[in-house]
Design a protein around this motif. Structure first.
Motif, mmCIF file in Angstrom:
data_model
loop_
_atom_site.group_PDB
_atom_site.id
_atom_site.type_symbol
_atom_site.label_atom_id
_atom_site.label_comp_id
_atom_site.label_asym_id
_atom_site.label_seq_id
_atom_site.Cartn_x
_atom_site.Cartn_y
_atom_site.Cartn_z
ATOM 1 N N LEU A 55 0.842 -1.193 0.000
ATOM 2 C CA LEU A 55 0.000 0.000 0.000
ATOM 3 C C LEU A 55 0.880 1.248 0.000
ATOM 4 N N PRO A 56 0.372 2.356 -0.512
ATOM 5 C CA PRO A 56 1.112 3.613 -0.375
ATOM 6 C C PRO A 56 1.306 3.931 1.113
ATOM 7 N N ALA A 61 -1.419 0.726 7.719
ATOM 8 C CA ALA A 61 -1.826 0.651 9.122
ATOM 9 C C ALA A 61 -3.105 1.431 9.413
ATOM 10 N N VAL A 62 -3.945 1.638 8.417
ATOM 11 C CA VAL A 62 -5.218 2.329 8.641
ATOM 12 C C VAL A 62 -6.257 1.335 9.148
ATOM 13 N N ALA A 63 -6.426 0.221 8.462
ATOM 14 C CA ALA A 63 -7.415 -0.781 8.863
ATOM 15 C C ALA A 63 -6.968 -1.534 10.115
ATOM 16 N N HIS A 67 -1.530 -3.660 8.631
ATOM 17 C CA HIS A 67 -2.102 -3.566 7.287
ATOM 18 C C HIS A 67 -1.130 -2.817 6.374
ATOM 19 N N TYR A 68 -0.369 -3.577 5.551
ATOM 20 C CA TYR A 68 0.632 -2.975 4.677
ATOM 21 C C TYR A 68 0.463 -3.342 3.208
ATOM 22 N N SER A 72 -4.613 -6.264 -4.273
ATOM 23 C CA SER A 72 -4.087 -6.493 -5.619
ATOM 24 C C SER A 72 -2.795 -7.292 -5.566
ATOM 25 N N ILE A 73 -2.697 -8.251 -6.473
ATOM 26 C CA ILE A 73 -1.520 -9.114 -6.547
ATOM 27 C C ILE A 73 -0.582 -8.556 -7.618
#
Length: 117
Positions: A55-56, A61-63, A67-68, A72-73
């Protein structure tokens, strides 16, 4: 209070379709379905995780604190790569369990011998 589980049940074919929609390339659908039916989506998803795109920075770490990665694969990732990673982990786990058994039996034998004396 318990949180309701909201994810719908998916057939194996739907699970494979979901993985494809996220970018996983599947060259041998029959083999992919065999692995899904024997291992299960949840367990197999752990082996897909390293292939998921990061993730950008501002979305990490929002959810949750861990969470990184996005859903999408990474482009070019194949089901065969995921299968090879699963196979490697399985073989490694069996080797480790074999060594643990040897140590456990040796330790138990020595304890029994000493306590028996």
């Amino acid at each position: 209070m318990p949180v309701a589980y909201t994810k719908p049940h998916l057939s194996y074919q739907e699970q494979l379709k979901l993985l494809r929609s996220r970018g996983l390339e599947v060259n041998d659908e029959a083999a992919a379905l065999r692995l899904l039916t024997s291992v299960g989506y949840y367990r197999l998803s752990a082996y897909v995780y390293p292939f998921r795109e990061l993730l950008p920075m501002d979305e990490r770490a929002v959810a949750s604190p861990a969470h990184y990665r996005s859903e999408s694969i990474t482009a070019g990732t194949t089901f065969e790569q995921v299968d090879r990673l699963w196979q490697f982990d399985r073989k490694l786990r069996l080797l480790v369990l074999d060594v643990i058994e040897t140590v456990e039996i040796g330790l138990r034998t020595k304890v029994a011998y000493i306590l028996g004396a």
